[in-house]
Design a protein around this motif. Structure first.
Motif, PDB file in Angstrom:
ATOM      1  N   VAL A  57      46.058  32.938  56.655  1.00 35.75           N
ATOM      2  CA  VAL A  57      46.377  32.658  55.323  1.00 35.75           C
ATOM      3  C   VAL A  57      46.562  31.022  54.762  1.00 35.75           C
ATOM      4  O   VAL A  57      45.903  31.087  53.028  1.00 35.75           O
ATOM      5  CB  VAL A  57      48.333  33.601  54.801  1.00 35.75           C
ATOM      6  CG1 VAL A  57      47.647  33.237  53.150  1.00 35.75           C
ATOM      7  CG2 VAL A  57      47.592  35.178  55.175  1.00 35.75           C
ATOM      8  N   ALA A  61      44.196  29.097  51.814  1.00 29.64           N
ATOM      9  CA  ALA A  61      44.485  28.645  50.995  1.00 29.64           C
ATOM     10  C   ALA A  61      44.378  27.001  51.045  1.00 29.64           C
ATOM     11  O   ALA A  61      44.341  26.445  49.879  1.00 29.64           O
ATOM     12  CB  ALA A  61      46.303  28.931  51.037  1.00 29.64           C
ATOM     13  N   GLY A  69      43.904  32.481  49.577  1.00 29.54           N
ATOM     14  CA  GLY A  69      45.129  32.307  50.149  1.00 29.54           C
ATOM     15  C   GLY A  69      45.591  34.085  49.986  1.00 29.54           C
ATOM     16  O   GLY A  69      45.802  34.167  50.702  1.00 29.54           O
ATOM     17  N   SER A  73      46.423  36.745  52.064  1.00 28.06           N
ATOM     18  CA  SER A  73      47.484  37.521  52.246  1.00 28.06           C
ATOM     19  C   SER A  73      47.230  39.200  51.982  1.00 28.06           C
ATOM     20  O   SER A  73      47.897  39.411  52.816  1.00 28.06           O
ATOM     21  CB  SER A  73      48.527  36.889  50.995  1.00 28.06           C
ATOM     22  OG  SER A  73      48.425  36.247  51.461  1.00 28.06           O
ATOM     23  N   SER A 109      53.252  35.938  52.288  1.00 27.88           N
ATOM     24  CA  SER A 109      52.429  35.138  52.765  1.00 27.88           C
ATOM     25  C   SER A 109      51.371  34.927  51.361  1.00 27.88           C
ATOM     26  O   SER A 109      51.061  33.725  51.400  1.00 27.88           O
ATOM     27  CB  SER A 109      51.225  35.881  53.867  1.00 27.88           C
ATOM     28  OG  SER A 109      51.399  37.179  52.904  1.00 27.88           O
ATOM     29  N   SER A 113      50.527  30.695  50.381  1.00 29.00           N
ATOM     30  CA  SER A 113      49.706  31.079  49.621  1.00 29.00           C
ATOM     31  C   SER A 113      49.885  29.941  48.481  1.00 29.00           C
ATOM     32  O   SER A 113      49.517  28.500  47.909  1.00 29.00           O
ATOM     33  CB  SER A 113      48.972  31.917  49.512  1.00 29.00           C
ATOM     34  OG  SER A 113      49.429  32.629  50.644  1.00 29.00           O
TER      35      SER A 113
END
Length: 494
Positions: A57, A61, A69, A73, A109, A113
Motif C-alpha cells: 500500500v 501511494a 494507495g 488498500s 492502510s 495512504s
C-alpha cells in the motif's frame, strides 16, 4: 540546461505515467505478494502478512499518490481475507479477533495512504517550487551578469527559447514615435515574427508576454513553436523574467538618457570654453595687430624708421602669439581625437632644455631662467618634437608666474630619477590653491575665471597629453618658500 530537462523540472513529478504505474502496483503488488507467501501461509503469522500488505500500500501511494494507495488498500484487504485468514479461500472469517484485525488493517492502510500521499505531494510541491526558483535564478543571472545592450537581450531570449522548448522568439521594444519595433529575433529571420496575431490565422497562437513597468508598457516578447501550452509553473517563471527584463529595459533607457544628457552637458561646456578662449585669447593679438597695421597705414601720421620698426616688431610678436595659440588649439583637438602618435627616440634632455631656455629668455626678457644639469646620464626615450613643446609650455607657464612675482627667477633642473629622467621647472610665484590643482591639466583651465589675464590655459593640458603619448608623467609640487614646481619624467634611454 536543455528545453526537455527544464520542462521536466517545472512540471509536477506526479504525472500520468507515475499515476498509471501506481495503479499497476496497486493491482499486481498484492497478487505477487500472495504468490510469494501462499506456500507458507500456515507457518507465518497473519499479523506479519498484514504488515507485508501495508508495504505494498505504501509503495503504491508513494508512486501514484492517493488513488493508487486506496485501491491497493482495498485489493490487499480482499487478498488478505481470502488467502490468509482461516477458513482459507473464502471471505468467511471464523474468529472475531481476525475481523477486528482485518478492518483495522483496512482503516490503517487507507489512513497511511492518505497521509503518505499528502506528505509526498507537499514534498513534491516544495521541490517543484525550488526547481522553479532555481530556473528563475538562472535566467535572472543572465540579466545581472551581462551588461546593457542588444547582446544581453539576445542571450536571454535565446536561453528562454531553448529552455521552454519554443522554436523562435522575438523581442519588441516600444518606441514613442514608431510603436513596437523589433529589437532582437532568435531562431527566425528578421521580420518573420510579428508583434500582433490574428485569431483567424491557422496554426497555434504564439505566446505573447508583455513587458511592463507600472502602467507603462515597454515592450513585448513573442514566442512561437509547436509545443504544449504553458503550465502554471512556466507562466510564473516567464512572467517574473519579463518583469525583470522590463526593469532592465527601463534601466538602459534611463542610462542612455543620462549619458546623452552628460554628453550634451560636456559638449556645451566645451563649446562655451572654446568660445571664451577664442573671444579673449584670439581677439587680443588680433586687436593688437589690427591697431598696429592701421596705425602704420594712416597717411596723416609721420613715423621714423625706428618707430615703424617698433610697430612691426609688435606685429611680429603678436603674430607669433596668435600662431602659438592656434597651434595649441589644433594640438588639443588632435590629442582628444586620439590621432596624434609619438615617435620615441634617444634624446639628450640637457640639449633640449638648453635650446628652449634660450628661446624662452628671448620671449620673457624680464625673467631670469637658470638651468641646472646632473653630471649623470640625462638621455631619455622621447619624441623630440613633442618634447620641445612640453619644455616650452612649462617654461612659459613658469615665466608667466615669475613675471609678476618678487623673485623673477625660474629654475630648470635635469637629473636621473630611478630608471627615469626627471625635469623640474621651478618658479617662485603665487603658487596654486587646492581648487586650481583639480583642473590644472584640463584644456582652457584658468587660475581665476573672473580675471581677464591668461592662466595656465592650454599649455599644461598639451604638455600632459604629449607626455602621456611618450609614456611620461607630469605632476605638481610645492616650491619651498612659495611657488609651484612642475615635474615631468620620461623613461631613461637604454
Amino acid at each position: 540546461m536543455g528545453s526537455a530537462s527544464t520542462l521536466e523540472l517545472l512540471r509536477s513529478p506526479a504525472g500520468t505515467r507515475r499515476r498509471t504505474l501506481g495503479y499497476v502496483i496497486a493491482v499486481l503488488g498484492p497478487g505477487l505478494l500472495v504468490a510469494a507467501v501462499l506456500p507458507w501461509r500456515d507457518r507465518v503469522e497473519p499479523l506479519t502478512i498484514g504488515f507485508a500488505f501495508l508495504m505494498v500500500v505504501v509503495l503504491a501511494a508513494a508512486v501514484g499518490r492517493l488513488g493508487p494507495g486506496i485501491l491497493a488498500s482495498l485489493v490487499s484487504f480482499l487478498a488478505f481475507n481470502f488467502f490468509f485468514l482461516p477458513p482459507y479461500d473464502t471471505f468467511v472469517i471464523a474468529r472475531a479477533e481476525h475481523v477486528v484485525a482485518l478492518f483495522v488493517f483496512l482503516g490503517l492502510s487507507i489512513l497511511i495512504s492518505w497521509l503518505y500521499a499528502r506528505a509526498v505531494e507537499r514534498a513534491d510541491a516544495a521541490e517543484a517550487k525550488e526547481r522553479e526558483l532555481r530556473t528563475l535564478q538562472e535566467l535572472s543571472r543572465d540579466l545581472v551578469v551581462r551588461g546593457p545592450g542588444q547582446d544581453a537581450y539576445r542571450e536571454l531570449l535565446t536561453d528562454v527559447v531553448e529552455r521552454f522548448g519554443f522554436d523562435a522568439g522575438a523581442l519588441f521594444v516600444n518606441d514613442e514615435v514608431n510603436g513596437l519595433e523589433e529589437r532582437v529575433v532568435v531562431g527566425a529571420p528578421a521580420g518573420a515574427i510579428l508583434p500582433s496575431w490574428n485569431p483567424a490565422e491557422p496554426g497555434r497562437a504564439p505566446e505573447r508576454l508583455p513587458l511592463s513597468v507600472g502602467a507603462r508598457t515597454l515592450g513585448l516578447i513573442v514566442l512561437t513553436g509547436e509545443r504544449p501550452a504553458l503550465d502554471g509553473a512556466e507562466v510564473r517563471v516567464l512572467r517574473a523574467v519579463c518583469d525583470q527584463l522590463a526593469l532592465v529595459l527601463e534601466r538602459d533607457r534611463l542610462l542612455r538618457t543620462a549619458t546623452d544628457a552628460e554628453i550634451l552637458k560636456q559638449t556645451e561646456t566645451a563649446r562655451r570654453t572654446v568660445l571664451a578662449a577664442v573671444s579673449h585669447d584670439l581677439r587680443s593679438p588680433l586687436a593688437a595687430i589690427k591697431a598696429s597695421v592701421t596705425d602704420l597705414l594712416d597717411p596723416e601720421v609721420v613715423r621714423s624708421d625706428t618707430d615703424r620698426g617698433a610697430v612691426l616688431l609688435a606685429v611680429d610678436q603678436e603674430t607669433d602669439r596668435l600662431d602659438a595659440l592656434v597651434a595649441n588649439l589644433l594640438d588639443v583637438s588632435r590629442i582628444e581625437a586620439g590621432v596624434l602618435l609619438a615617435r620615441p627616440e634617444t634624446v639628450d634632455l640637457a640639449d633640449a632644455v638648453t635650446g628652449e631656455v634660450d628661446a624662452a629668455s628671448v620671449r620673457w626678457p624680464g625673467v631670469r631662467i637658470q638651468p641646472s644639469f646632473s653630471s649623470s646620464h640625462t638621455t631619455a626615450r622621447a619624441d623630440p618634437v613633442l618634447l620641445l613643446r612640453v619644455v616650452s609650455n612649462l617654461l612659459d607657464n613658469a615665466a608667466r608666474a615669475a613675471d609678476s612675482a618678487e623673485d623673477r627667477t625660474v629654475g630648470v633642473e635635469v637629473a636621473p630619477r630611478g630608471d627615469r629622467v626627471a625635469v623640474r621647472v621651478v618658479d617662485h610665484g603665487a603658487g596654486l590653491d587646492a581648487a586650481a590643482r583639480t583642473q590644472l591639466f584640463l584644456p582652457f583651465a584658468r587660475l581665476d575665471e573672473r580675471e581677464t589675464r591668461r592662466g595656465p590655459g592650454l599649455g599644461l593640458a598639451i604638455a600632459k597629453g604629449f607626455l602621456d603619448l611618450m609614456d611620461g608623467e607630469l605632476w605638481l609640487e610645492d616650491t619651498p618658500g612659495g611657488g609651484a614646481t612642475f615635474v615631468f619624467s620620461l623613461p631613461e634611454a637604454g
